[in-house]
Design a protein around this motif. Sequence first.
Motif, PDB file in Angstrom:
ATOM      1  N   LEU A 125     107.354  79.212 109.343  1.00 60.36           N
ATOM      2  CA  LEU A 125     105.942  78.861 109.187  1.00 60.36           C
ATOM      3  C   LEU A 125     105.129  80.085 108.760  1.00 60.36           C
ATOM      4  O   LEU A 125     104.332  80.032 107.817  1.00 60.36           O
ATOM      5  N   LEU A 126     105.350  81.201 109.445  1.00 59.39           N
ATOM      6  CA  LEU A 126     104.610  82.422 109.117  1.00 59.39           C
ATOM      7  C   LEU A 126     104.989  82.935 107.726  1.00 59.39           C
ATOM      8  O   LEU A 126     104.121  83.391 106.971  1.00 59.39           O
ATOM      9  N   ARG A 127     106.261  82.845 107.403  1.00 58.21           N
ATOM     10  CA  ARG A 127     106.698  83.266 106.066  1.00 58.21           C
ATOM     11  C   ARG A 127     105.979  82.465 104.985  1.00 58.21           C
ATOM     12  O   ARG A 127     105.537  83.019 103.964  1.00 58.21           O
ATOM     13  N   TRP A 128     105.853  81.161 105.206  1.00 63.29           N
ATOM     14  CA  TRP A 128     105.143  80.311 104.247  1.00 63.29           C
ATOM     15  C   TRP A 128     103.654  80.660 104.189  1.00 63.29           C
ATOM     16  O   TRP A 128     103.111  80.941 103.119  1.00 63.29           O
ATOM     17  N   LYS A 129     103.011  80.677 105.357  1.00 65.97           N
ATOM     18  CA  LYS A 129     101.554  80.830 105.360  1.00 65.97           C
ATOM     19  C   LYS A 129     101.102  82.204 104.884  1.00 65.97           C
ATOM     20  O   LYS A 129      99.986  82.348 104.392  1.00 65.97           O
ATOM     21  N   PHE A 130     101.957  83.221 105.031  1.00 63.59           N
ATOM     22  CA  PHE A 130     101.587  84.550 104.567  1.00 63.59           C
ATOM     23  C   PHE A 130     102.198  84.885 103.207  1.00 63.59           C
ATOM     24  O   PHE A 130     102.118  86.023 102.751  1.00 63.59           O
ATOM     25  N   GLY A 131     102.784  83.871 102.561  1.00 65.52           N
ATOM     26  CA  GLY A 131     103.295  84.063 101.211  1.00 65.52           C
ATOM     27  C   GLY A 131     102.167  83.999 100.189  1.00 65.52           C
ATOM     28  O   GLY A 131     100.995  83.826 100.517  1.00 65.52           O
ATOM     29  N   ASN A 132     102.521  84.091  98.910  1.00 66.76           N
ATOM     30  CA  ASN A 132     101.499  84.122  97.875  1.00 66.76           C
ATOM     31  C   ASN A 132     101.614  82.960  96.902  1.00 66.76           C
ATOM     32  O   ASN A 132     101.157  83.054  95.760  1.00 66.76           O
ATOM     33  N   GLY A 133     102.189  81.844  97.337  1.00 60.84           N
ATOM     34  CA  GLY A 133     102.397  80.725  96.423  1.00 60.84           C
ATOM     35  C   GLY A 133     101.281  79.698  96.402  1.00 60.84           C
ATOM     36  O   GLY A 133     101.338  78.743  95.619  1.00 60.84           O
ATOM     37  N   ASN A 134     100.270  79.872  97.231  1.00 61.77           N
ATOM     38  CA  ASN A 134      99.241  78.851  97.346  1.00 61.77           C
ATOM     39  C   ASN A 134      98.338  78.804  96.115  1.00 61.77           C
ATOM     40  O   ASN A 134      97.842  79.826  95.645  1.00 61.77           O
ATOM     41  N   ILE A 135      98.115  77.598  95.587  1.00 62.00           N
ATOM     42  CA  ILE A 135      97.182  77.379  94.483  1.00 62.00           C
ATOM     43  C   ILE A 135      95.946  76.694  95.050  1.00 62.00           C
ATOM     44  O   ILE A 135      96.044  75.568  95.557  1.00 62.00           O
ATOM     45  N   PRO A 136      94.779  77.326  94.991  1.00 59.21           N
ATOM     46  CA  PRO A 136      93.573  76.736  95.595  1.00 59.21           C
ATOM     47  C   PRO A 136      93.191  75.407  94.939  1.00 59.21           C
ATOM     48  O   PRO A 136      93.452  75.184  93.749  1.00 59.21           O
ATOM     49  N   TRP A 137      92.586  74.560  95.732  1.00 63.65           N
ATOM     50  CA  TRP A 137      92.018  73.305  95.244  1.00 63.65           C
ATOM     51  C   TRP A 137      90.519  73.471  95.018  1.00 63.65           C
ATOM     52  O   TRP A 137      89.880  74.301  95.676  1.00 63.65           O
ATOM     53  N   PRO A 138      89.936  72.645  94.148  1.00 57.65           N
ATOM     54  CA  PRO A 138      88.486  72.621  94.048  1.00 57.65           C
ATOM     55  C   PRO A 138      87.882  72.010  95.317  1.00 57.65           C
ATOM     56  O   PRO A 138      88.564  71.302  96.069  1.00 57.65           O
ATOM     57  N   ASP A 139      86.604  72.285  95.547  1.00 59.37           N
ATOM     58  CA  ASP A 139      85.933  71.712  96.721  1.00 59.37           C
ATOM     59  C   ASP A 139      85.784  70.204  96.605  1.00 59.37           C
ATOM     60  O   ASP A 139      85.750  69.502  97.622  1.00 59.37           O
ATOM     61  N   THR A 140      85.669  69.708  95.387  1.00 58.85           N
ATOM     62  CA  THR A 140      85.567  68.266  95.168  1.00 58.85           C
ATOM     63  C   THR A 140      86.516  67.862  94.042  1.00 58.85           C
ATOM     64  O   THR A 140      86.763  68.629  93.111  1.00 58.85           O
ATOM     65  N   PHE A 141      87.041  66.666  94.156  1.00 62.05           N
ATOM     66  CA  PHE A 141      87.957  66.107  93.163  1.00 62.05           C
ATOM     67  C   PHE A 141      87.574  64.638  93.008  1.00 62.05           C
ATOM     68  O   PHE A 141      88.160  63.750  93.612  1.00 62.05           O
ATOM     69  N   ALA A 142      86.550  64.410  92.209  1.00 61.08           N
ATOM     70  CA  ALA A 142      85.955  63.079  92.120  1.00 61.08           C
ATOM     71  C   ALA A 142      86.924  62.086  91.491  1.00 61.08           C
ATOM     72  O   ALA A 142      87.612  62.393  90.510  1.00 61.08           O
ATOM     73  N   SER A 143      86.980  60.897  92.051  1.00 60.59           N
ATOM     74  CA  SER A 143      87.799  59.839  91.487  1.00 60.59           C
ATOM     75  C   SER A 143      87.087  59.226  90.284  1.00 60.59           C
ATOM     76  O   SER A 143      85.864  59.090  90.276  1.00 60.59           O
ATOM     77  N   PRO A 144      87.837  58.820  89.267  1.00 57.17           N
ATOM     78  CA  PRO A 144      87.217  58.115  88.142  1.00 57.17           C
ATOM     79  C   PRO A 144      86.821  56.684  88.473  1.00 57.17           C
ATOM     80  O   PRO A 144      86.162  56.021  87.663  1.00 57.17           O
ATOM     81  N   PHE A 145      87.197  56.226  89.677  1.00 57.92           N
ATOM     82  CA  PHE A 145      86.904  54.856  90.077  1.00 57.92           C
ATOM     83  C   PHE A 145      85.765  54.844  91.090  1.00 57.92           C
ATOM     84  O   PHE A 145      85.723  55.692  91.996  1.00 57.92           O
ATOM     85  N   PRO A 146      84.854  53.891  90.999  1.00 60.10           N
ATOM     86  CA  PRO A 146      83.822  53.764  92.039  1.00 60.10           C
ATOM     87  C   PRO A 146      84.432  53.249  93.327  1.00 60.10           C
ATOM     88  O   PRO A 146      85.548  52.712  93.333  1.00 60.10           O
TER      89      PRO A 146
END
Length: 357
Positions: A61-82
């Motif tokens: 767990l620590l090896r994963w969380k302190f690794g450098n593979g994480n790609i950030p997400w945007p704060d919002t990811f709006a759906s094209p559908f209402p």
Amino acid sequence: MKRRNFLKWSGIGAVVALAGGLTARGAMAANSYYSGPVSDHFDGTHFFNPGGEEPRGTLDLLRWKFGNGNIPWPDTFASPFPQAVPETRVTGNRLVVTMVGHASLLIQVAGVNILTDPVWSERASPVSFAGPKRVNPPGIRIGDLPPIDIVLVTHNHYDHMDLETLWVLEGRDKPHFITPLGNDAIIRSKVPDAKITVMDWGGSETVAPGVVFHCEPCHHWSARGLGDRRKALWAAFVFETPAGKVYHVGDTGFHEGVNYRAAGSKHGPFRLANLPFGAYEPRWFMKAQHQDPQEAVEGMQLCGASFVAGHHWGTVKLTDEGIDQPVEALFAALDSRGIARERFRPMRAGEVFDVPA
């Protein structure tokens, strides 16, 4: 929805739980959720995957969380559908799936309204102030839901079992809850008067004329705290209906396709499979618990599904991959196997899939 803190956790405890590597192995000797006979997937205290893998522990767990593979997400990811306003009932030969978000789906078939792993809370977390936060609102406002007959809870992880939402649904519709062994104890801690059917792998329950739920294996695990690792069961489900069969998988590792082959042999073919295809990186850590898009496509073929509603992506960030990567990888996997992209739909919040007959 009114927000309540239904568990008191320290900040570090929340981080550990949400990372998927709960660390206090054997902290509780007894199982306070379930007591039953030893079986091929229960040793008297813990459930396990026959011939499978346990989730990884603290050092990994620590090896994963302190690794450098994480790609950030945007704060919002709006759906094209209402946000959808579903029909009250779907009958005849129709089968309609509406995406709420992550693994929460409204499935309407044979006059029965089914919600899977319903989560309307802002975070998939034991606390309201920290943990994975949704980047888009639910695809259906909870007040716009049709009357809910069945609530299916596949396992107890926070992105699948949201006690606040279950409490609201109980007050709204008094649905019939269906869940694997041990999870009823957790649900009743918040919803004491709930009608709950508890099922082991291989069990079945008739819920309406011609509508039968079958509980089947998947390769996963369970925990909500530091001392209850693998003390409640996880499962996939098959819905047998007059309009065809549906195979619903909330979370699973691919496990060399063992469970897909078994489900296809026992129940297939399927008109529809609801399959997870996100939250899979890094593979060395996630492989045993979350399949990737290529494995999901192979699972579709192994179980004999005509169509797939793809879920478990694009709502809350649990793992390292970028927000669009699951869909890119999914389309590549479909194209490489000559499968039309329309057959495996990466569902977005508010999207309505009227499944072809």
